[in-house]
Scaffold this motif. Structure first.
Motif, mmCIF file in Angstrom:
data_model
loop_
_atom_site.group_PDB
_atom_site.id
_atom_site.type_symbol
_atom_site.label_atom_id
_atom_site.label_comp_id
_atom_site.label_asym_id
_atom_site.label_seq_id
_atom_site.Cartn_x
_atom_site.Cartn_y
_atom_site.Cartn_z
ATOM 1 N N ALA A 36 0.812 -1.223 0.000
ATOM 2 C CA ALA A 36 0.000 0.000 0.000
ATOM 3 C C ALA A 36 0.843 1.270 0.000
ATOM 4 C CB ALA A 36 -0.956 0.005 1.187
ATOM 5 N N ARG A 37 1.901 1.297 0.793
ATOM 6 C CA ARG A 37 2.742 2.496 0.848
ATOM 7 C C ARG A 37 3.431 2.744 -0.489
ATOM 8 N NH1 ARG A 37 6.327 2.986 6.030
ATOM 9 N NH2 ARG A 37 6.536 5.038 5.121
ATOM 10 N N ALA A 38 3.865 1.691 -1.154
ATOM 11 C CA ALA A 38 4.530 1.851 -2.456
ATOM 12 C C ALA A 38 3.547 2.370 -3.506
ATOM 13 C CB ALA A 38 5.134 0.525 -2.901
ATOM 14 N N VAL A 39 2.327 1.839 -3.482
ATOM 15 C CA VAL A 39 1.305 2.280 -4.439
ATOM 16 C C VAL A 39 0.962 3.742 -4.207
ATOM 17 C CG1 VAL A 39 -1.102 1.991 -5.133
ATOM 18 C CG2 VAL A 39 0.368 -0.009 -4.881
ATOM 19 N N HIS A 40 0.683 4.093 -2.957
ATOM 20 C CA HIS A 40 0.327 5.477 -2.650
ATOM 21 C C HIS A 40 1.484 6.420 -2.966
ATOM 22 C CE1 HIS A 40 -0.517 9.089 -0.217
ATOM 23 N NE2 HIS A 40 -1.752 8.866 -0.638
ATOM 24 N N GLY A 41 2.696 6.022 -2.637
ATOM 25 C CA GLY A 41 3.878 6.848 -2.917
ATOM 26 C C GLY A 41 4.069 7.071 -4.411
ATOM 27 N N THR A 42 3.843 6.032 -5.197
ATOM 28 C CA THR A 42 3.962 6.167 -6.649
ATOM 29 C C THR A 42 2.930 7.162 -7.172
ATOM 30 O OG1 THR A 42 4.799 3.909 -6.861
ATOM 31 C CG2 THR A 42 3.867 4.916 -8.844
ATOM 32 N N GLY A 45 3.820 10.690 -6.071
ATOM 33 C CA GLY A 45 4.965 11.206 -6.821
ATOM 34 C C GLY A 45 4.567 11.767 -8.176
ATOM 35 N N VAL A 46 3.579 11.162 -8.817
ATOM 36 C CA VAL A 46 3.136 11.628 -10.130
ATOM 37 C C VAL A 46 2.134 12.772 -9.989
ATOM 38 C CG1 VAL A 46 1.899 10.974 -12.228
ATOM 39 C CG2 VAL A 46 3.572 9.411 -11.240
ATOM 40 N N LEU A 47 1.178 12.624 -9.086
ATOM 41 C CA LEU A 47 0.066 13.567 -9.001
ATOM 42 C C LEU A 47 0.345 14.798 -8.148
ATOM 43 C CD1 LEU A 47 -2.725 10.904 -8.681
ATOM 44 C CD2 LEU A 47 -2.356 12.416 -10.615
ATOM 45 N N ARG A 48 1.189 14.670 -7.125
ATOM 46 C CA ARG A 48 1.522 15.781 -6.230
ATOM 47 C C ARG A 48 0.334 16.309 -5.434
ATOM 48 N NH1 ARG A 48 6.685 14.847 -6.482
ATOM 49 N NH2 ARG A 48 7.680 15.359 -8.435
ATOM 50 N N ASP A 49 -0.735 15.559 -5.371
ATOM 51 C CA ASP A 49 -1.923 15.971 -4.620
ATOM 52 C C ASP A 49 -2.372 14.771 -3.802
ATOM 53 O OD1 ASP A 49 -4.934 15.954 -4.253
ATOM 54 O OD2 ASP A 49 -4.650 18.018 -4.957
ATOM 55 N N PRO A 50 -2.354 14.866 -2.469
ATOM 56 C CA PRO A 50 -2.687 13.715 -1.632
ATOM 57 C C PRO A 50 -4.086 13.152 -1.878
ATOM 58 C CG PRO A 50 -1.734 15.474 -0.307
ATOM 59 C CD PRO A 50 -1.947 16.025 -1.673
ATOM 60 N N ASP A 51 -5.058 14.020 -2.135
ATOM 61 C CA ASP A 51 -6.420 13.532 -2.362
ATOM 62 C C ASP A 51 -6.526 12.753 -3.664
ATOM 63 O OD1 ASP A 51 -7.280 14.686 0.013
ATOM 64 O OD2 ASP A 51 -7.812 16.581 -0.961
ATOM 65 N N HIS A 52 -5.935 13.316 -4.722
ATOM 66 C CA HIS A 52 -5.942 12.596 -6.000
ATOM 67 C C HIS A 52 -5.148 11.292 -5.888
ATOM 68 C CE1 HIS A 52 -7.987 15.246 -8.800
ATOM 69 N NE2 HIS A 52 -7.362 16.280 -8.264
ATOM 70 N N ALA A 53 -4.034 11.349 -5.175
ATOM 71 C CA ALA A 53 -3.199 10.151 -5.017
ATOM 72 C C ALA A 53 -3.972 9.048 -4.287
ATOM 73 C CB ALA A 53 -1.921 10.492 -4.263
ATOM 74 N N ALA A 54 -4.700 9.402 -3.245
ATOM 75 C CA ALA A 54 -5.479 8.404 -2.508
ATOM 76 C C ALA A 54 -6.577 7.814 -3.385
ATOM 77 C CB ALA A 54 -6.087 9.040 -1.262
ATOM 78 N N GLU A 55 -7.214 8.667 -4.182
ATOM 79 C CA GLU A 55 -8.281 8.194 -5.065
ATOM 80 C C GLU A 55 -7.738 7.241 -6.132
ATOM 81 O OE1 GLU A 55 -11.292 10.293 -8.195
ATOM 82 O OE2 GLU A 55 -10.869 11.377 -6.340
ATOM 83 N N VAL A 56 -6.620 7.613 -6.726
ATOM 84 C CA VAL A 56 -6.031 6.764 -7.764
ATOM 85 C C VAL A 56 -5.509 5.466 -7.153
ATOM 86 C CG1 VAL A 56 -4.142 6.592 -9.437
ATOM 87 C CG2 VAL A 56 -5.540 8.663 -9.331
ATOM 88 N N ALA A 57 -4.933 5.543 -5.962
ATOM 89 C CA ALA A 57 -4.446 4.326 -5.293
ATOM 90 C C ALA A 57 -5.608 3.357 -5.064
ATOM 91 C CB ALA A 57 -3.770 4.677 -3.975
#
Length: 190
Positions: A36-42, A45-57
């Protein structure tokens, strides 16, 4: 899962992925905990937005559950496969967000009013009116009267003919000839 414990995190992920491909929900929880941490971190790293990153993860984990059977351990590690899915999803999101911004900007650009110069438009309109008046003055009296009644008075050919006491074909000829002379006078092409 097997009886012996995996030797490394990579082996554990590979074993969990095989179990997830078989529909094992408990293995999915284990795989999630492991990666999970690797997926969220990836994604972050691309999106630079925690909310978008959580949604995409979250979307990535749904995709992992649905497509785990496609994973081929011969082509790479489970971690690489899952983080590649995450990277691709994050890039797709960036592209989608940029495409939406571009569409919104085009709509905004098209909807804004064009600059309008009231003074210049008024002067141009007055010049055109003056030119039309001058050109109307160059017509014969019968042509001018017929054209003015038809185009400025809003009358039909029949009404103009009745008002002038002339035959319909004669009125049509006067109007046609008058319009041709106006066209030439104003320098209008076709």
């Amino acid at each position: 899962m097997t009886d012996r414990a995996p030797a490394s995190a990579a082996d554990a992920a590979q074993a969990l992925m095989a179990a997830v491909a078989a529909g094992d929900e408990t293995a999915f929880v284990g795989l999630y905990d492991l990666l999970a941490r690797a997926v969220h971190g990836t994604c972050l790293g691309v999106l630079r937005d925690p909310d978008h990153a959580a949604e995409v993860a979250q979307e990535v984990w749904v995709e992992v559950w649905r497509t785990a059977a496609r994973y081929d351990g011969e082509r790479g590690s489970a971690r690489t496969w899952v983080t590649t899915l995450a990277h691709r999803r994050a890039v797709d999101r960036v592209r989608a967000v940029q495409a939406q911004r571009d569409r919104d900007q085009r709509v905004l650009d098209e909807s804004t009013e064009r600059p309008f110069d009231v003074v210049a438009d008024d002067v141009e309109q007055r010049l055109e009116q003056s030119a039309v008046r001058d050109c109307l003055g160059s017509l014969t009296e019968t042509q001018r009267t017929a054209v003015v009644l038809a185009y400025y008075g809003g009358r039909t050919y029949r009404e103009v003919a009745a008002e002038l006491g002339a035959a319909l074909p004669t009125v049509k000829s006067r109007i046609r000839d008058g319009l041709l002379r106006l066209k030439d006078c104003l320098g209008v092409s076709a």
